[in-house]
Scaffold this motif. Structure first.
Motif, PDB file in Angstrom:
ATOM      1  N   LYS A  37      29.462  10.645  30.193  1.00 63.44           N
ATOM      2  CA  LYS A  37      28.113  11.041  29.779  1.00 63.44           C
ATOM      3  C   LYS A  37      27.068   9.949  30.005  1.00 63.44           C
ATOM      4  N   GLN A  38      27.500   8.711  30.174  1.00 63.92           N
ATOM      5  CA  GLN A  38      26.565   7.606  30.355  1.00 63.92           C
ATOM      6  C   GLN A  38      26.660   7.051  31.765  1.00 63.92           C
ATOM      7  N   ARG A  39      25.515   6.677  32.318  1.00 63.13           N
ATOM      8  CA  ARG A  39      25.509   6.025  33.618  1.00 63.13           C
ATOM      9  C   ARG A  39      26.148   4.639  33.495  1.00 63.13           C
ATOM     10  N   GLN A  62      27.122  -0.712  30.795  1.00 61.36           N
ATOM     11  CA  GLN A  62      27.049  -2.174  30.893  1.00 61.36           C
ATOM     12  C   GLN A  62      26.111  -2.742  29.834  1.00 61.36           C
ATOM     13  N   ARG A  63      24.985  -2.072  29.623  1.00 61.43           N
ATOM     14  CA  ARG A  63      24.029  -2.557  28.622  1.00 61.43           C
ATOM     15  C   ARG A  63      24.606  -2.427  27.218  1.00 61.43           C
ATOM     16  N   SER A  64      25.281  -1.323  26.932  1.00 63.27           N
ATOM     17  CA  SER A  64      25.828  -1.113  25.600  1.00 63.27           C
ATOM     18  C   SER A  64      26.911  -2.146  25.272  1.00 63.27           C
ATOM     19  N   GLU A 123      15.179  -3.633  34.105  1.00 58.85           N
ATOM     20  CA  GLU A 123      15.513  -4.324  35.346  1.00 58.85           C
ATOM     21  C   GLU A 123      14.325  -5.143  35.854  1.00 58.85           C
ATOM     22  N   VAL A 124      13.147  -4.552  35.801  1.00 57.42           N
ATOM     23  CA  VAL A 124      11.953  -5.266  36.265  1.00 57.42           C
ATOM     24  C   VAL A 124      11.714  -6.511  35.419  1.00 57.42           C
ATOM     25  N   GLY A 131      26.813  -5.222  26.475  1.00 58.74           N
ATOM     26  CA  GLY A 131      26.198  -6.539  26.591  1.00 58.74           C
ATOM     27  C   GLY A 131      26.445  -7.228  27.915  1.00 58.74           C
ATOM     28  N   LEU A 132      27.063  -6.528  28.867  1.00 59.61           N
ATOM     29  CA  LEU A 132      27.405  -7.148  30.145  1.00 59.61           C
ATOM     30  C   LEU A 132      26.175  -7.397  31.003  1.00 59.61           C
ATOM     31  N   ARG A 133      25.208  -6.483  30.913  1.00 58.48           N
ATOM     32  CA  ARG A 133      24.014  -6.633  31.740  1.00 58.48           C
ATOM     33  C   ARG A 133      23.212  -7.865  31.311  1.00 58.48           C
ATOM     34  N   ALA A 134      23.059  -8.054  30.005  1.00 61.46           N
ATOM     35  CA  ALA A 134      22.316  -9.216  29.504  1.00 61.46           C
ATOM     36  C   ALA A 134      23.022 -10.510  29.877  1.00 61.46           C
ATOM     37  N   LEU A 135      24.356 -10.502  29.771  1.00 60.48           N
ATOM     38  CA  LEU A 135      25.125 -11.686  30.138  1.00 60.48           C
ATOM     39  C   LEU A 135      24.962 -12.010  31.614  1.00 60.48           C
ATOM     40  N   GLN A 136      24.998 -10.988  32.445  1.00 62.28           N
ATOM     41  CA  GLN A 136      24.838 -11.158  33.886  1.00 62.28           C
ATOM     42  C   GLN A 136      23.492 -11.765  34.231  1.00 62.28           C
ATOM     43  N   ASN A 137      22.462 -11.373  33.505  1.00 62.51           N
ATOM     44  CA  ASN A 137      21.113 -11.865  33.799  1.00 62.51           C
ATOM     45  C   ASN A 137      20.851 -13.265  33.251  1.00 62.51           C
TER      46      ASN A 137
END
Length: 284
Positions: free
Chosen positions: A222-224, A229-231, A73-74, A233-239
């Motif tokens: 079991k996953q946050r 989201q990272r698994s 995130e940082v 690829g949504l987080r990378a797309l969002q950024n």
């Protein structure tokens, strides 16, 4: 900027997280309504910086130092020029000198920290005398305002336990509890302002069931959510980029159905019924 306009902006930023976009539009609207202090601020739990960027578009520019324990995130937050410095560190170990900041902002972070006192102590340490703090947090009525389980075989207690585990909520402090915690660390509460009413809470709940809640179940609880989201690829797309605004506008109209984000645009709600609080105060 109205809450409805904020919703369109958040949906563009978080197209795969409509429940989050809905909550954040109301929350950031509350902070913008109150206003941010001037001077250098600490963004405690800065995440990827997207939320703070949207907040500053509503309040006006500030210079900030960001801190978050998540290195991914940082790293994503480094693209924002309003951060003078960024630290990968927990809130109870802030790598900044005493009395460094004019204000501390923590938006939807403190409820995720099991043991709050050391983090509040650190926030007090880095604030200058008279420096201000603004914390947005869920309050005890949040759980009462939820509609609860759909299946009759699931008890309300089970439902709330699973929800708290999924969204990593460890505490729901009342105004009196915030007052005691602040005073224990040489700070004073000025106000505990309520936002997020019961219909809005239940609208968030419905959106969350269909998105984060569904994925959480599919992945075996079991996953946050952020890991899911990272698994995917949504987080990378969002950024990398935001959804075209024309599509975000259409989606935001659906997200807002039944419990408009601007229902309390011009006033706060009673703190003893509000699902969330904007806790404000200062260091003595």
């Amino acid at each position: 900027m109205t809450n409805a306009e904020l919703l369109k902006t958040f949906v563009a930023a978080y197209p795969a997280q409509p429940a989050t976009a809905y909550w954040r539009a109301i929350e950031i609207g509350a902070i913008a309504s109150h206003g941010l202090p001037e001077g250098l601020g600490l963004d405690l739990g800065c995440g990827d910086g997207i939320l703070t960027d949207i907040l500053l578009s509503a309040t006006g520019p500030r210079q900030l130092v960001g801190i978050d324990p998540d290195p991914f995130e940082v790293e994503a937050a480094r693209k924002f020029s309003f951060y003078q410095r960024l630290h990968v560190a927990p809130g109870d170990s802030i790598p900044e000198a005493d009395a460094s900041f004019d204000f501390v902002l923590s938006n939807s972070v403190l409820e995720h920290i099991p043991h709050l006192s050391p983090t509040i102590a650190e926030a007090a340490r880095v604030l200058r005398p008279g420096g201000k703090f603004l914390f947005t947090v869920p309050a005890p009525p949040f759980r009462d305002n939820l509609s609860g389980p759909i299946l009759p075989s699931v008890s309300r207690a089970q439902y709330l336990e699973t929800l708290d585990r999924r969204i990593a909520h460890f505490n729901y402090l009342s105004g009196d509890q915030w007052k005691a915690l602040a005073e224990a660390h040489g700070m004073r509460i000025d106000a505990c302002l309520g936002y997020f009413d019961k219909p809005q809470t239940r609208r968030w709940e419905t959106l969350s069931r269909m998105t984060g809640g569904l994925f959480y179940s599919v992945f075996g609880q079991k996953q946050r959510p952020i890991e899911i989201q990272r698994s995917l690829g949504l987080r990378a797309l969002q950024n990398r980029a935001r959804t075209p605004q024309v599509f975000a506008n259409a989606l935001s109209s659906l997200v807002d159905l039944g419990a408009p984000v601007d229902a309390h645009q011009d006033h706060w709600i009673e703190s003893d019924t509000a699902s969330c609080l904007l806790v404000t105060g200062r260091k003595l």
